[in-house]
Motif scaffolding. Structure first.
Motif, PDB file in Angstrom:
ATOM      1  N   VAL A   1      17.203   7.157 -15.363  1.00 55.68           N
ATOM      2  CA  VAL A   1      15.533   6.989 -14.477  1.00 55.68           C
ATOM      3  C   VAL A   1      15.390   7.160 -13.634  1.00 55.68           C
ATOM      4  O   VAL A   1      15.943   7.197 -12.834  1.00 55.68           O
ATOM      5  N   LEU A   2      13.748   7.710 -13.942  1.00 62.45           N
ATOM      6  CA  LEU A   2      13.667   8.532 -12.348  1.00 62.45           C
ATOM      7  C   LEU A   2      12.563   7.956 -12.033  1.00 62.45           C
ATOM      8  O   LEU A   2      12.529   7.737 -10.491  1.00 62.45           O
ATOM      9  N   ASP A   3      11.971   6.458 -12.654  1.00 62.33           N
ATOM     10  CA  ASP A   3      11.162   5.278 -11.844  1.00 62.33           C
ATOM     11  C   ASP A   3      11.089   4.237 -12.525  1.00 62.33           C
ATOM     12  O   ASP A   3      11.077   4.484 -13.854  1.00 62.33           O
ATOM     13  N   ASP A   4      10.910   3.228 -12.413  1.00 61.54           N
ATOM     14  CA  ASP A   4      10.630   2.254 -13.174  1.00 61.54           C
ATOM     15  C   ASP A   4       8.743   1.583 -13.170  1.00 61.54           C
ATOM     16  O   ASP A   4       8.548   1.612 -11.496  1.00 61.54           O
ATOM     17  N   LEU A   5       7.979   1.800 -13.527  1.00 60.00           N
ATOM     18  CA  LEU A   5       6.297   2.493 -13.309  1.00 60.00           C
ATOM     19  C   LEU A   5       5.608   0.697 -14.206  1.00 60.00           C
ATOM     20  O   LEU A   5       6.308   0.023 -15.314  1.00 60.00           O
ATOM     21  N   ILE A   6       4.425   0.256 -13.913  1.00 64.66           N
ATOM     22  CA  ILE A   6       3.834  -0.522 -14.705  1.00 64.66           C
ATOM     23  C   ILE A   6       2.369   0.064 -14.928  1.00 64.66           C
ATOM     24  O   ILE A   6       1.838   1.213 -14.290  1.00 64.66           O
ATOM     25  N   VAL A   7       1.790   0.546 -15.970  1.00 67.59           N
ATOM     26  CA  VAL A   7       0.942   1.519 -16.539  1.00 67.59           C
ATOM     27  C   VAL A   7      -0.071   0.477 -16.902  1.00 67.59           C
ATOM     28  O   VAL A   7       0.193  -0.430 -17.711  1.00 67.59           O
TER      29      VAL A   7
ATOM     30  N   SER B   1       0.243  -1.367  -0.138  1.00 68.42           N
ATOM     31  CA  SER B   1      -0.014   0.093  -0.417  1.00 68.42           C
ATOM     32  C   SER B   1       0.750   1.095   0.160  1.00 68.42           C
ATOM     33  O   SER B   1       0.338   2.071   0.002  1.00 68.42           O
ATOM     34  N   HIS B   2       1.857   1.341   0.355  1.00 70.39           N
ATOM     35  CA  HIS B   2       3.155   2.199  -0.061  1.00 70.39           C
ATOM     36  C   HIS B   2       3.452   2.596  -1.100  1.00 70.39           C
ATOM     37  O   HIS B   2       3.301   3.268  -1.582  1.00 70.39           O
ATOM     38  N   MET B   3       3.544   1.613  -2.138  1.00 71.39           N
ATOM     39  CA  MET B   3       2.946   2.238  -3.962  1.00 71.39           C
ATOM     40  C   MET B   3       1.850   3.407  -4.499  1.00 71.39           C
ATOM     41  O   MET B   3       1.231   3.733  -3.433  1.00 71.39           O
ATOM     42  N   GLY B   4       2.243   4.094  -5.286  1.00 68.93           N
ATOM     43  CA  GLY B   4       1.809   4.914  -5.526  1.00 68.93           C
ATOM     44  C   GLY B   4       1.310   4.798  -6.657  1.00 68.93           C
ATOM     45  O   GLY B   4       1.134   4.195  -7.493  1.00 68.93           O
ATOM     46  N   GLU B   5       0.118   5.188  -6.684  1.00 67.38           N
ATOM     47  CA  GLU B   5      -1.654   4.880  -8.118  1.00 67.38           C
ATOM     48  C   GLU B   5      -2.191   6.453  -8.355  1.00 67.38           C
ATOM     49  O   GLU B   5      -2.163   7.618  -8.216  1.00 67.38           O
ATOM     50  N   ILE B   6      -1.270   7.065  -9.456  1.00 63.67           N
ATOM     51  CA  ILE B   6      -1.676   8.319 -10.026  1.00 63.67           C
ATOM     52  C   ILE B   6      -2.205   8.096 -11.795  1.00 63.67           C
ATOM     53  O   ILE B   6      -1.715   6.729 -12.966  1.00 63.67           O
TER      54      ILE B   6
ATOM     55  N   ALA C   1      -1.713  -4.237 -19.335  1.00 61.15           N
ATOM     56  CA  ALA C   1      -1.047  -3.401 -18.580  1.00 61.15           C
ATOM     57  C   ALA C   1       0.763  -3.882 -19.031  1.00 61.15           C
ATOM     58  O   ALA C   1       0.720  -4.580 -20.056  1.00 61.15           O
ATOM     59  N   ARG C   2       1.640  -2.404 -19.329  1.00 63.77           N
ATOM     60  CA  ARG C   2       2.492  -2.419 -19.351  1.00 63.77           C
ATOM     61  C   ARG C   2       3.743  -2.174 -18.672  1.00 63.77           C
ATOM     62  O   ARG C   2       3.330  -1.190 -17.637  1.00 63.77           O
ATOM     63  N   TYR C   3       5.168  -2.510 -18.667  1.00 62.65           N
ATOM     64  CA  TYR C   3       5.944  -2.731 -17.439  1.00 62.65           C
ATOM     65  C   TYR C   3       6.327  -1.380 -18.527  1.00 62.65           C
ATOM     66  O   TYR C   3       7.082  -1.291 -19.897  1.00 62.65           O
ATOM     67  N   THR C   4       7.147   0.201 -17.719  1.00 55.21           N
ATOM     68  CA  THR C   4       7.921   1.293 -18.305  1.00 55.21           C
ATOM     69  C   THR C   4       8.596   1.601 -18.115  1.00 55.21           C
ATOM     70  O   THR C   4       8.700   1.398 -16.246  1.00 55.21           O
ATOM     71  N   MET C   5       9.248   2.577 -18.083  1.00 53.49           N
ATOM     72  CA  MET C   5      10.182   3.700 -17.638  1.00 53.49           C
ATOM     73  C   MET C   5      10.459   5.176 -18.147  1.00 53.49           C
ATOM     74  O   MET C   5       9.342   5.687 -18.782  1.00 53.49           O
TER      75      MET C   5
ATOM     76  N   VAL D   1       1.433   3.448 -11.824  1.00 51.75           N
ATOM     77  CA  VAL D   1       1.857   2.448 -10.503  1.00 51.75           C
ATOM     78  C   VAL D   1       3.603   3.074 -10.146  1.00 51.75           C
ATOM     79  O   VAL D   1       4.315   2.133 -10.755  1.00 51.75           O
ATOM     80  N   ALA D   2       3.640   3.667  -8.998  1.00 46.84           N
ATOM     81  CA  ALA D   2       5.286   3.540  -9.064  1.00 46.84           C
ATOM     82  C   ALA D   2       5.451   3.631  -8.022  1.00 46.84           C
ATOM     83  O   ALA D   2       5.287   3.519  -6.800  1.00 46.84           O
ATOM     84  N   ASN D   3       6.941   3.450  -7.564  1.00 38.99           N
ATOM     85  CA  ASN D   3       7.735   3.108  -6.163  1.00 38.99           C
ATOM     86  C   ASN D   3       7.135   4.077  -5.712  1.00 38.99           C
ATOM     87  O   ASN D   3       7.642   5.050  -5.641  1.00 38.99           O
ATOM     88  N   ALA D   4       7.342   3.852  -4.439  1.00 38.95           N
ATOM     89  CA  ALA D   4       6.769   4.568  -3.167  1.00 38.95           C
ATOM     90  C   ALA D   4       7.885   6.244  -3.038  1.00 38.95           C
ATOM     91  O   ALA D   4       7.153   7.069  -3.008  1.00 38.95           O
ATOM     92  N   ALA D   5       9.260   5.617  -3.231  1.00 36.95           N
ATOM     93  CA  ALA D   5       9.790   6.345  -2.706  1.00 36.95           C
ATOM     94  C   ALA D   5       9.861   7.815  -3.976  1.00 36.95           C
ATOM     95  O   ALA D   5      10.830   8.469  -3.728  1.00 36.95           O
ATOM     96  N   ASN D   6       9.434   7.227  -4.711  1.00 35.33           N
ATOM     97  CA  ASN D   6       9.470   7.783  -6.445  1.00 35.33           C
ATOM     98  C   ASN D   6       8.442   8.739  -6.462  1.00 35.33           C
ATOM     99  O   ASN D   6       7.935   9.093  -7.407  1.00 35.33           O
ATOM    100  N   ALA D   7       7.192   8.636  -6.168  1.00 34.43           N
ATOM    101  CA  ALA D   7       5.594   8.647  -6.280  1.00 34.43           C
ATOM    102  C   ALA D   7       5.386   9.821  -6.519  1.00 34.43           C
ATOM    103  O   ALA D   7       5.064  10.377  -7.633  1.00 34.43           O
TER     104      ALA D   7
END
Length: 364
Positions: free
Chosen positions: A99-105, A55-60, A87-91, A116-122
């Motif tokens: 790379v600012l973050d790796d993401l799943i869209v 639940s720490h992950m970011g949903e944008i 869904a797709r894995y991207t950056m 969906v972004a990593n918590a530290a980079n959301a």
């Protein structure tokens, strides 16, 4: 070390406390490192099913007629042709290709996408998306605090989840998503994960998280799993971790992930010039897998050295592998370095390693 009093709590915080979890500060959140034995939690995911609080992950969310085009410009992948439910894995990269973050869209509807972004980079991802979407007919909405994310991972995940939903899970392909009820709760059910196993990630309203967790955790054989197990699982599967294999000083090509950079898409995108140039030249370093011949585990930051002790690389992630029974690591090797006669400097002692192809583990 005492917990940071400013650290945020996930909707499942009290559940973790009741389970006796070792809670640590991670990306600004109090998260369970382990509940009892991280090795047992790891093995549960490989052989049965493990339950994770993510639940720490970011949903944008991006919505609007121009949302797909905005994502094509903002990210290195080509997202606009994706079908609804995929869904797709991207950056997301900086103009210099870092790379600012790796993401799943996920594409949830014709004009609705979830990043969906990593918590530290959301926050970084949200701000970059707002800036990059400004010229498009698209609205950016950070709903991270409204969602809880629970992952059920392992070879038993589908059969267990089928007991709680009428959703056609057997027809849900890898990297796809659908909306349905799970244990009576409205959920987005995604067949994605970060363990190398089959499994599902369940996005639900934060208020529904405890009820869903308890329903799934009550199934015999479902084992709560923490960050330690998640790290060894993803390491065995050769999956990169932001801050280790991926950083703002690392490009997708160096990480061996150039396939996610769609230089041929019609849209211009941030970082295209730098990444196009790098695609034409050999990378200055490359990411490899290492298997230790001894029992001492390479750790992040340890130097890789040649047979004469010359530094030639650096370990990005390392740990004993519960599945392989030997220490493993991922490391960047300098350009031109061979793959024989290498060792890792483990606190002043050279520990021989073998270079292997990634991933270390792949499910059958």
């Amino acid at each position: 070390m005492p917990a940071d009093p400013t650290a945020k709590k996930t909707p499942l915080h009290d559940v973790h406390q009741d389970l006796g979890a070792n809670l640590v500060d991670f990306a600004g959140y109090l998260m369970p490192l382990r509940y009892a034995s991280e090795t047992a939690e790891h093995q549960a995911v490989r052989t049965g099913a493990g339950l994770f609080d993510l639940s720490h992950m970011g949903e944008i969310f991006l919505s609007g007629a121009g949302a797909g085009a905005a994502l094509d410009f903002a990210l290195v992948g080509e997202l606009s042709p994706m079908k609804v439910g995929k869904a797709r894995y991207t950056m997301i990269c900086a103009p210099d290709g870092g790379v600012l973050d790796d993401l799943i869209v996920y594409r949830l509807a014709d004009e609705t996408w979830m990043v969906v972004a990593n918590a530290a980079n959301a926050a970084t991802v949200r701000d970059a998306l707002i800036e990059r979407a400004a010229g498009f007919e698209a609205a950016v909405d950070d709903r991270s605090d409204s969602y809880a994310l629970i992952a059920l991972q392992g070879p038993r995940a589908q059969s267990i989840l089928e007991g709680f939903t009428a959703a056609p899970l057997a027809d849900l392909k890898y990297y796809a998503i659908l909306a349905d009820k799970v244990a009576g709760v409205d959920a987005l059910v995604a067949r994605t994960g970060y363990t190398g196993e089959d499994g599902f990630e369940l996005f639900v309203d934060a208020a529904d998280a405890v009820a869903l967790w308890r329903a799934l955790a009550a199934v015999d054989g479902v084992v709560p799993a923490g960050l330690s197990a998640r790290d060894t699982l993803r390491l065995e599967a050769g999956m990169p971790l932001y801050g280790n294999e991926l950083t703002a000083e690392t490009t997708p090509f160096e990480a061996g992930l150039g396939r996610v950079v769609k230089l041929g898409k019609a849209a211009d995108f941030v970082g295209k010039g730098a990444l196009a140039a790098q695609a034409q030249t050999p990378a200055g370093r490359r990411l490899v897998g290492l298997v230790a011949r001894g029992r001492r585990a390479p750790r992040k930051g340890y130097q890789v050295v040649t047979s004469d002790g010359t530094p030639c690389g650096v370990v990005t992630s390392g740990a004993p592998s519960p599945t392989l029974g030997r220490p493993i690591a991922m490391a960047y090797l300098d350009s031109g370095v061979g793959e024989t006669g290498l060792a890792v400097d483990v606190r002043g002692r050279r520990e021989p390693v073998d270079v292997v192809a990634l991933p270390f583990y792949k499910r059958s």
